[in-house]
Design a protein around this motif. Structure first.
Motif, PDB file in Angstrom:
ATOM      1  N   LYS A 136       0.836  -1.202   0.000  1.00 16.51           N
ATOM      2  CA  LYS A 136       0.000   0.000   0.000  1.00 16.51           C
ATOM      3  C   LYS A 136       0.872   1.254   0.000  1.00 16.51           C
ATOM      4  O   LYS A 136       0.570   2.246  -0.685  1.00 16.51           O
ATOM      5  N   ALA A 137       1.959   1.211   0.758  1.00 13.79           N
ATOM      6  CA  ALA A 137       2.881   2.354   0.800  1.00 13.79           C
ATOM      7  C   ALA A 137       3.497   2.620  -0.561  1.00 13.79           C
ATOM      8  O   ALA A 137       3.699   3.773  -0.959  1.00 13.79           O
ATOM      9  N   ALA A 138       3.801   1.565  -1.310  1.00  8.85           N
ATOM     10  CA  ALA A 138       4.389   1.724  -2.639  1.00  8.85           C
ATOM     11  C   ALA A 138       3.401   2.374  -3.594  1.00  8.85           C
ATOM     12  O   ALA A 138       3.782   3.236  -4.410  1.00  8.85           O
ATOM     13  N   PHE A 139       2.131   2.004  -3.504  1.00 15.38           N
ATOM     14  CA  PHE A 139       1.131   2.624  -4.368  1.00 15.38           C
ATOM     15  C   PHE A 139       0.920   4.091  -3.990  1.00 15.38           C
ATOM     16  O   PHE A 139       0.667   4.934  -4.863  1.00 15.38           O
ATOM     17  N   ASP A 149       5.881   7.915   1.311  1.00 15.07           N
ATOM     18  CA  ASP A 149       5.804   7.004   2.449  1.00 15.07           C
ATOM     19  C   ASP A 149       7.179   6.372   2.653  1.00 15.07           C
ATOM     20  O   ASP A 149       7.659   5.633   1.777  1.00 15.07           O
ATOM     21  N   PRO A 150       7.835   6.631   3.785  1.00 19.57           N
ATOM     22  CA  PRO A 150       9.208   6.146   3.973  1.00 19.57           C
ATOM     23  C   PRO A 150       9.308   4.645   4.221  1.00 19.57           C
ATOM     24  O   PRO A 150      10.414   4.099   4.230  1.00 19.57           O
ATOM     25  N   THR A 151       8.187   3.970   4.395  1.00 21.65           N
ATOM     26  CA  THR A 151       8.244   2.527   4.679  1.00 21.65           C
ATOM     27  C   THR A 151       8.343   1.686   3.412  1.00 21.65           C
ATOM     28  O   THR A 151       8.650   0.488   3.487  1.00 21.65           O
ATOM     29  N   ALA A 152       8.075   2.262   2.257  1.00 20.27           N
ATOM     30  CA  ALA A 152       8.098   1.499   1.007  1.00 20.27           C
ATOM     31  C   ALA A 152       9.534   1.214   0.591  1.00 20.27           C
ATOM     32  O   ALA A 152      10.379   2.111   0.574  1.00 20.27           O
ATOM     33  N   LEU A 206      12.634   3.500  -0.718  1.00 18.28           N
ATOM     34  CA  LEU A 206      12.712   4.376  -1.881  1.00 18.28           C
ATOM     35  C   LEU A 206      13.241   5.755  -1.503  1.00 18.28           C
ATOM     36  O   LEU A 206      14.046   6.343  -2.244  1.00 18.28           O
ATOM     37  N   VAL A 207      12.834   6.277  -0.352  1.00 18.47           N
ATOM     38  CA  VAL A 207      13.267   7.626   0.034  1.00 18.47           C
ATOM     39  C   VAL A 207      14.773   7.701   0.217  1.00 18.47           C
ATOM     40  O   VAL A 207      15.386   8.743  -0.043  1.00 18.47           O
ATOM     41  N   ASP A 208      15.389   6.591   0.630  1.00 18.44           N
ATOM     42  CA  ASP A 208      16.844   6.587   0.793  1.00 18.44           C
ATOM     43  C   ASP A 208      17.562   6.610  -0.551  1.00 18.44           C
ATOM     44  O   ASP A 208      18.716   7.060  -0.639  1.00 18.44           O
TER      45      ASP A 208
END
Length: 589
Positions: free
Chosen positions: A270-273, A351-354, A362-364
């Motif tokens: 869900k975080a990725a979407f 969303d930093p958890t994806a 992804l954020v990293d």
């Protein structure tokens, strides 16, 4: 450049499968007759150690001479193969159904689900431990992601990349977008037809898919935002040797994914979407991504709704100054820092958890990606447009929703009321759009129906209807248009599309008559037919509409018409939603 060769893990919670049997061992393991048959028939230059339990990776390859944007993928596949071998895996080329957007008739969307279904079946039926998905043209990446999500085998995407910038007589030409613009000028008598024809050889000057922010470019970026590519690959031009470098690294990573058992469901969360929707808005991406993301989510088991695109993405600023919403092309975006540099400007919205298939959030992966041209990639404080994400409209004319792309629309038309001019089919529209007797002016609302998933069938890209000749002659280049079909990601204009339910599924669109007032209010998110319920109760769809609906007597078209869902559910087939799983099929020998 991002160091994409040193990924040692794939997800934070992935459990290593080191020492465990690969899925392919069900074919090759043992010394019985069936194992003998499987091994013997695969010995066409394959070494003995191909059968010792190491990962067997299929390269799902959409290369085809009849899919012009994908013709170079065999070369890309070779680099993927080299990377798989280097990492200790065994690569196999697996040709899959390819759909060329500009060549197949009636519309490539009719076969997206077929391509996904066929690929899913082949993925499950073969001795495969992992997948590399090679796509380029519009429907190929969505179809492959749908298939991989359903079968649940570790997978990673390699987008084929955009073509280089075209230029004619000193001005850049954008694929698709300039076709629409130039053709309208020809129809208006403002451009010599000879100039129009000569420009076509300059527009397509290299391998690769459309170089505007059309559907192909959008889905490459969306696949990266979903975490399904190595970070940094989306938008590398097809002719750039760095695409082959990334393809090699992708082959290596595919082996690691298979060893660790990382499935698409563990990445496309869900975080990725959420992140994909943010990216879609920030890049001014194609409206087609909406139906594709809804379909992919349905396969992977993520609860994604049409309203999520508005709730998450509507207030996101448009940062990427590319056609059709802006001026530049994909090569310019790449040179300006690339997709990840643009995404970094809205990092706080992600969303930093994806996580991605490379193993980190992804954020990293956004660290170190700088912007080199602020005319191409704007800041969030100085965007090309504010709040230009996909808007979801509702009202009696679209009780289950419709969408509009404000970034490609004329601002003054986002609040508009006008009389309907109704066309009952694509053929009807082409026959009458330039009729001098057509009762139309710039205040009219053009309505094209019978173009939804079921009605056409296949939901063609016709919603961006051409301007009527008598309006063109006044110098008008945009009008409000309403349709239950789709439009090309390269197109522009104040176009309300994906109207649901479609006319063929009982939608109110089927009852609209010439002269009925239609009210569009994008800020209020409404699309309203200003006709009383009492009057509507007396109406029936005209025979000119119902007789024009797509009819099928056999094959895929019949299956499609009987089972296709509406646009708000991704236009997938009802019996394909969800997962088949990777379970090995029973032996037949």
């Amino acid at each position: 450049m991002q160091n994409h060769n040193d990924s040692e893990s794939t997800t934070n919670d992935a459990s290593s499968r080191s020492g465990e049997a690969m899925r392919s061992s069900a074919w090759y393991g043992g010394d019985d007759r069936n194992a003998y048959l499987h091994r013997a028939w695969m010995r066409r230059g394959v070494p003995d150690h191909a059968f010792d339990g190491r990962p067997n990776i299929a390269i799902a390859n959409t290369a085809s001479d009849l899919s012009p944007c994908n013709t170079h993928l065999d070369e890309v596949a070779q680099s993927v193969k080299n990377g798989i071998y280097e990492a200790g895996g065994i690569p196999y080329n697996l040709p899959v159904i390819s759909l060329g957007e500009t060549t197949v008739r009636t519309t490539a969307m009719l076969w997206r689900n077929m391509a996904a279904m066929a690929a899913e079946e082949m993925f499950r039926a073969n001795p495969i431990d992992g997948l590399v998905l090679l796509g380029g043209c519009d429907k190929t990446i969505p179809a492959l992601l749908m298939a991989a999500a359903s079968v649940g085998i570790p997978a990673i995407v390699v987008p084929g990349g955009p073509m280089l910038n075209g230029s004619f007589r000193g001005r850049p030409l954008g694929c698709g977008t300039d076709v629409w613009k130039l053709s309208e000028e020809v129809r208006a008598g403002k451009l010599d037809p000879e100039y129009f024809v000569k420009s076509e050889s300059s527009m397509i000057r290299s391998r690769g898919h459309c170089n505007t922010m059309g559907t192909a470019s959008t889905m490459a970026c969306v696949a990266e935002a979903l975490g399904m590519t190595l970070p940094g690959i989306a938008g590398i031009p097809a002719s750039d040797s760095r695409l082959l470098e990334f393809a090699h690294a992708t082959g290596r990573q595919a082996v690691r994914l298979a060893e660790e058992g990382v499935t698409p469901a563990s990445v496309m969360t869900k975080a990725a979407f959420h992140n994909a929707i943010i990216a879609l808005a920030a890049i001014g991406g194609s409206t087609n991504a909406v139906v594709h993301l809804l379909a992919i989510a349905g396969r992977v088991g993520v609860e994604l709704e049409l309203d999520d695109f508005d709730r998450i993405g509507a207030d996101v600023p448009l940062l990427v100054n590319l056609q059709p919403a802006g001026e530049h092309l994909m090569e310019d975006l790449f040179n300006a820092g690339g997709f990840l540099a643009a995404l970094g400007e809205v990092r706080d919205l992600l969303d930093p958890t994806a996580v991605t298939v490379a193993g980190r959030p992804l954020v990293d992966e956004l660290d170190g990606h700088e912007v080199w041209n602020r005319d191409v990639i704007r800041t969030a404080d100085d965007p090309l447009q504010r709040g230009a994400g996909i808007a979801v409209l509702r009202g009696n004319l679209a009780s289950s929703g419709a969408i509009i792309k404000p970034a490609a629309a004329t601002p003054a038309l986002l609040r508009h009321r006008g009389p309907a001019v109704v066309f009952d089919s694509v053929e009807d529209m082409h026959a009458r759009i330039d009729d001098p007797a057509l009762d139309v002016d710039e205040n009219s609302v053009l309505v094209l129906r019978g173009c939804g998933p079921r009605g056409y069938p296949g939901m063609p890209e016709v919603a961006n209807m051409p301007m009527p000749k008598r309006v063109l002659d006044k110098g008008v280049r945009d009008m409000v248009r309403v349709c239950d079909g789709r439009m090309s990601g390269t197109a522009y204009g104040t176009v309300v599309l994906h109207v649901t339910p479609e006319a063929a599924a009982g939608g109110l669109l089927a009852l609209v008559q010439d002269g009925d007032l239609i009210d569009l209010d994008v800020e209020a998110r409404t699309l309203t037919l200003l006709v009383s319920d009492a009057e509507l109760a007396t109406r029936v769809p005209p025979a000119s509409l119902t007789e024009a609906y797509g009819k099928a007597e056999r094959g895929w078209s019949q299956l499609y018409i009987d089972h296709v869902q509406q646009a708000d559910s991704g236009a997938d087939l009802d019996f394909l939603v969800g997962a088949s799983g990777p379970a090995v099929m029973r032996e037949s020998h």
